[in-house]
Design an enzyme around this catalytic site. Structure first.
Site, PDB file in Angstrom:
ATOM      1  N   TYR A  11       0.829  -1.217   0.000  1.00 14.49           N
ATOM      2  CA  TYR A  11       0.000   0.000   0.000  1.00 14.49           C
ATOM      3  C   TYR A  11       0.864   1.268   0.000  1.00 14.49           C
ATOM      4  O   TYR A  11       0.800   2.089  -0.921  1.00 14.49           O
ATOM      5  CB  TYR A  11      -0.926  -0.053   1.223  1.00 14.49           C
ATOM      6  CG  TYR A  11      -1.664   1.218   1.555  1.00 14.49           C
ATOM      7  CD1 TYR A  11      -2.292   1.970   0.557  1.00 14.49           C
ATOM      8  CD2 TYR A  11      -1.747   1.663   2.877  1.00 14.49           C
ATOM      9  CE1 TYR A  11      -2.980   3.136   0.877  1.00 14.49           C
ATOM     10  CE2 TYR A  11      -2.437   2.818   3.202  1.00 14.49           C
ATOM     11  CZ  TYR A  11      -3.044   3.553   2.197  1.00 14.49           C
ATOM     12  OH  TYR A  11      -3.720   4.701   2.521  1.00 14.49           O
ATOM     13  N   ASP A  31       9.710  -7.180  -4.189  1.00 16.51           N
ATOM     14  CA  ASP A  31       8.570  -7.524  -3.328  1.00 16.51           C
ATOM     15  C   ASP A  31       8.301  -9.016  -3.511  1.00 16.51           C
ATOM     16  O   ASP A  31       8.353  -9.524  -4.633  1.00 16.51           O
ATOM     17  CB  ASP A  31       7.341  -6.707  -3.746  1.00 16.51           C
ATOM     18  CG  ASP A  31       6.273  -6.642  -2.668  1.00 16.51           C
ATOM     19  OD1 ASP A  31       5.959  -5.535  -2.205  1.00 16.51           O
ATOM     20  OD2 ASP A  31       5.740  -7.720  -2.286  1.00 16.51           O
ATOM     21  N   ASN A  32       8.001  -9.712  -2.414  1.00 19.89           N
ATOM     22  CA  ASN A  32       7.710 -11.153  -2.563  1.00 19.89           C
ATOM     23  C   ASN A  32       6.230 -11.403  -2.841  1.00 19.89           C
ATOM     24  O   ASN A  32       5.802 -12.548  -2.969  1.00 19.89           O
ATOM     25  CB  ASN A  32       8.196 -11.952  -1.334  1.00 19.89           C
ATOM     26  CG  ASN A  32       7.443 -11.582  -0.069  1.00 19.89           C
ATOM     27  OD1 ASN A  32       6.420 -10.877  -0.097  1.00 19.89           O
ATOM     28  ND2 ASN A  32       7.930 -12.061   1.066  1.00 19.89           N
ATOM     29  N   ALA A  73       9.608  -3.469   3.128  1.00 17.85           N
ATOM     30  CA  ALA A  73       9.171  -4.870   3.225  1.00 17.85           C
ATOM     31  C   ALA A  73       9.148  -5.302   4.688  1.00 17.85           C
ATOM     32  O   ALA A  73      10.182  -5.265   5.361  1.00 17.85           O
ATOM     33  CB  ALA A  73      10.122  -5.756   2.431  1.00 17.85           C
ATOM     34  N   TYR A 140       5.325  -5.989  17.017  1.00 19.65           N
ATOM     35  CA  TYR A 140       5.526  -5.194  15.794  1.00 19.65           C
ATOM     36  C   TYR A 140       6.345  -3.936  16.119  1.00 19.65           C
ATOM     37  O   TYR A 140       7.349  -3.643  15.461  1.00 19.65           O
ATOM     38  CB  TYR A 140       4.161  -4.827  15.200  1.00 19.65           C
ATOM     39  CG  TYR A 140       4.247  -3.819  14.086  1.00 19.65           C
ATOM     40  CD1 TYR A 140       4.949  -4.109  12.923  1.00 19.65           C
ATOM     41  CD2 TYR A 140       3.630  -2.574  14.193  1.00 19.65           C
ATOM     42  CE1 TYR A 140       5.038  -3.168  11.898  1.00 19.65           C
ATOM     43  CE2 TYR A 140       3.714  -1.638  13.177  1.00 19.65           C
ATOM     44  CZ  TYR A 140       4.416  -1.943  12.035  1.00 19.65           C
ATOM     45  OH  TYR A 140       4.508  -1.019  11.030  1.00 19.65           O
TER      46      TYR A 140
HETATM   47  N1  UFG Z   1     -11.085   0.658  14.836  1.00 16.79           N
HETATM   48  C1  UFG Z   1     -12.422   0.420  15.098  1.00 16.79           C
HETATM   49  N2  UFG Z   1     -13.065  -0.490  14.328  1.00 16.79           N
HETATM   50  C2  UFG Z   1     -12.449  -1.201  13.337  1.00 16.79           C
HETATM   51  C3  UFG Z   1     -11.084  -0.942  13.081  1.00 16.79           C
HETATM   52  C4  UFG Z   1     -10.429  -0.014  13.860  1.00 16.79           C
HETATM   53  O1  UFG Z   1     -13.023   1.025  15.990  1.00 16.79           O
HETATM   54  O2  UFG Z   1     -13.098  -2.037  12.689  1.00 16.79           O
HETATM   55  C5  UFG Z   1     -10.399   1.671  15.632  1.00 16.79           C
HETATM   56  C6  UFG Z   1      -9.190   1.132  16.379  1.00 16.79           C
HETATM   57  O3  UFG Z   1      -9.569   0.578  17.612  1.00 16.79           O
HETATM   58  C7  UFG Z   1      -8.331   2.385  16.506  1.00 16.79           C
HETATM   59  C8  UFG Z   1      -8.688   3.202  15.244  1.00 16.79           C
HETATM   60  O4  UFG Z   1      -9.907   2.664  14.772  1.00 16.79           O
HETATM   61  O5  UFG Z   1      -8.725   3.108  17.618  1.00 16.79           O
HETATM   62  C9  UFG Z   1      -7.654   3.078  14.160  1.00 16.79           C
HETATM   63  O6  UFG Z   1      -7.378   1.694  13.971  1.00 16.79           O
HETATM   64  P1  UFG Z   1      -6.486   1.145  12.778  1.00 16.79           P
HETATM   65  O7  UFG Z   1      -6.456  -0.355  12.918  1.00 16.79           O
HETATM   66  O8  UFG Z   1      -6.945   1.726  11.490  1.00 16.79           O
HETATM   67  O9  UFG Z   1      -5.055   1.758  13.071  1.00 16.79           O
HETATM   68  P2  UFG Z   1      -4.152   1.636  14.389  1.00 16.79           P
HETATM   69  O10 UFG Z   1      -4.133   2.991  15.008  1.00 16.79           O
HETATM   70  O11 UFG Z   1      -4.505   0.504  15.239  1.00 16.79           O
HETATM   71  O12 UFG Z   1      -2.764   1.205  13.723  1.00 16.79           O
HETATM   72  C10 UFG Z   1      -1.880   2.106  13.136  1.00 16.79           C
HETATM   73  C11 UFG Z   1      -1.087   1.406  12.036  1.00 16.79           C
HETATM   74  C12 UFG Z   1      -0.253   0.302  12.636  1.00 16.79           C
HETATM   75  C13 UFG Z   1       0.594   0.862  13.738  1.00 16.79           C
HETATM   76  C14 UFG Z   1      -0.243   1.561  14.761  1.00 16.79           C
HETATM   77  C15 UFG Z   1       0.627   2.229  15.780  1.00 16.79           C
HETATM   78  O13 UFG Z   1      -1.955   0.877  11.083  1.00 16.79           O
HETATM   79  O14 UFG Z   1       0.583  -0.255  11.643  1.00 16.79           O
HETATM   80  O15 UFG Z   1      -1.020   2.574  14.130  1.00 16.79           O
HETATM   81  O16 UFG Z   1      -0.041   2.329  16.983  1.00 16.79           O
HETATM   82  F1  UFG Z   1       1.284  -0.121  14.363  1.00 16.79           F
END
Ligand code: UFG
Length: 328
Positions: A11, A31-32, A73, A140
């Site tokens: 992405y 990229d794999n 990657a 991670y």
């Molecule tokens: N959320 C929901 N419903 C969903 C999906 C997500 O309420 O179906 C909420 C999550 O709880 C979070 C927010 O939306 O509060 C954002 O969630 P994401 O999964 O989109 O993103 P994150 O903040 O969890 O993750 C991002 C990056 C990760 C990284 C992280 C660092 O995508 O790669 O920030 O904290 F590790």
């Protein structure tokens, strides 16, 4: 410049490849395709390969006369990283060491690294600046922080020049509509909300509404993927111009709650997008907001699309079109 982009079919990587090509670089994507899409690589050369093969890495760097590397990657799912830590340490740390060994052997000393806000863990204060303590709460985040420490030592010992970019929440899609976010399974909020809008999933859950935030749902700092990409271009140029090492956050410095994201998506799509409150997701900090002052000051980075509405409408254009044809 001849640039190797590892993970360039993913992405964020695919948006970086497009930006580098527009900036007249010669781009080699490695990229794999374990998660990336061949169609996402809009130009340059593509090599299907893996970082576990040092000899192949050396061959690529030598024959393609690589001058700088952008390394994306990696495995990047927080939840999975807590179920299968070995996968994360092996891919994100050991395979990264292979890349460093191949670069060193071939005399390539410029590296831009894809890091994450997950290195900070639960923030002590927001906005989070780069000198905030790093205490990851998942494997991670560990794996990315370990690699940052490795780059720092390689800088001291071998003269590696590097920029580490700690991304907050990447979102949106290139305005051409040709590339965008297509994870399988999808775990990120904005694509999930838009899939719900399109009737492609039955449920949209808000993970917790009892956080200490204005509306009770989690707050994040969303950054347009094309703005992330432009920062990689600036970082590479800074290394070319003699920068030795740096770590920068990448966000907009503006937080939006899950409920605000869903509400903005309703406005953008004109659709109702029903959502239900669910339990908290383990490991989610209440608020993550970046201070990106440092990269603005030092590299003159300026986001072009800081508005949430623009970020979501670009993603909507992409999702409505149906993403890549290979995965519908
Ligand atoms: N959320 C929901 N419903 C969903 C999906 C997500 O309420 O179906 C909420 C999550 O709880 C979070 C927010 O939306 O509060 C954002 O969630 P994401 O999964 O989109 O993103 P994150 O903040 O969890 O993750 C991002 C990056 C990760 C990284 C992280 C660092 O995508 O790669 O920030 O904290 F590790």
């Amino acid at each position: 410049m001849n640039v190797l982009v590892t993970g360039g079919a993913g992405y964020i990587g695919s948006h970086i490849v497009k930006m580098l090509l527009e900036d007249n670089n010669h781009v080699i994507t490695l990229d794999n395709l374990s998660k990336g899409h061949r169609e996402a690589v809009v130009g340059g050369e593509f090599i299907k390969g893996d970082l576990n093969n040092i000899q192949e890495l050396k061959n690529i760097i030598q024959t393609k006369k690589i001058e700088g590397v952008i390394h994306l990657a990696a495995d990047s799912l927080v939840g999975e990283s807590m179920q299968n830590p070995e996968k994360y340490y092996r891919n994100n740390v050991c395979n990264g060491l292979n890349l460093l060994a191949a670069m060193q052997d071939c005399g390539v000393d410029k590296l831009v690294f894809s890091s994450t806000a997950a290195v900070y863990g639960e923030p002590e204060k927001v906005p989070i600046a780069e000198d905030h303590p790093t205490r990851p709460t998942n494997t991670y985040g560990d794996s990315k922080l370990f690699f940052e420490k490795i780059m720092h030592r390689y800088h001291q010992i071998h003269g590696l020049k590097y920029v580490s970019l700690r991304y907050f929440n990447a979102a949106g899609a290139d305005l051409s509509g040709k590339i965008g976010e297509a994870h399988n399974p999808e775990t990120h909020l904005i694509p999930i909300v838009l899939q719900k809008a399109l009737g492609q999933r039955d449920n949209l859950a808000i993970f917790g509404d009892d956080y200490a935030t204005a509306d009770g749902s989690c707050v994040r700092d969303y950054i347009h993927v094309s703005d992330l990409a432009s920062a990689h271009g600036l970082a590479l140029k800074a290394l070319q111009q003699g920068k030795e090492k740096a770590i920068y956050n990448l966000g907009n410095g503006e937080g939006y709650s899950v409920k605000e994201v869903i509400e903005t998506a309703r406005e953008v799509t004109g659709l109702p997008i029903e959502a239900k409150i669910a339990d908290r997701r383990a490991g989610d900090p209440a608020v993550l907001i970046a201070s990106s002052v440092k990269i603005k000051e030092e590299l003159h980075w300026e986001p072009k699309y800081p508005e949430l509405e623009k970020i979501i409408s670009s993603a909507w254009q992409w999702h409505r079109k149906g993403g890549f044809s290979e995965n519908g």
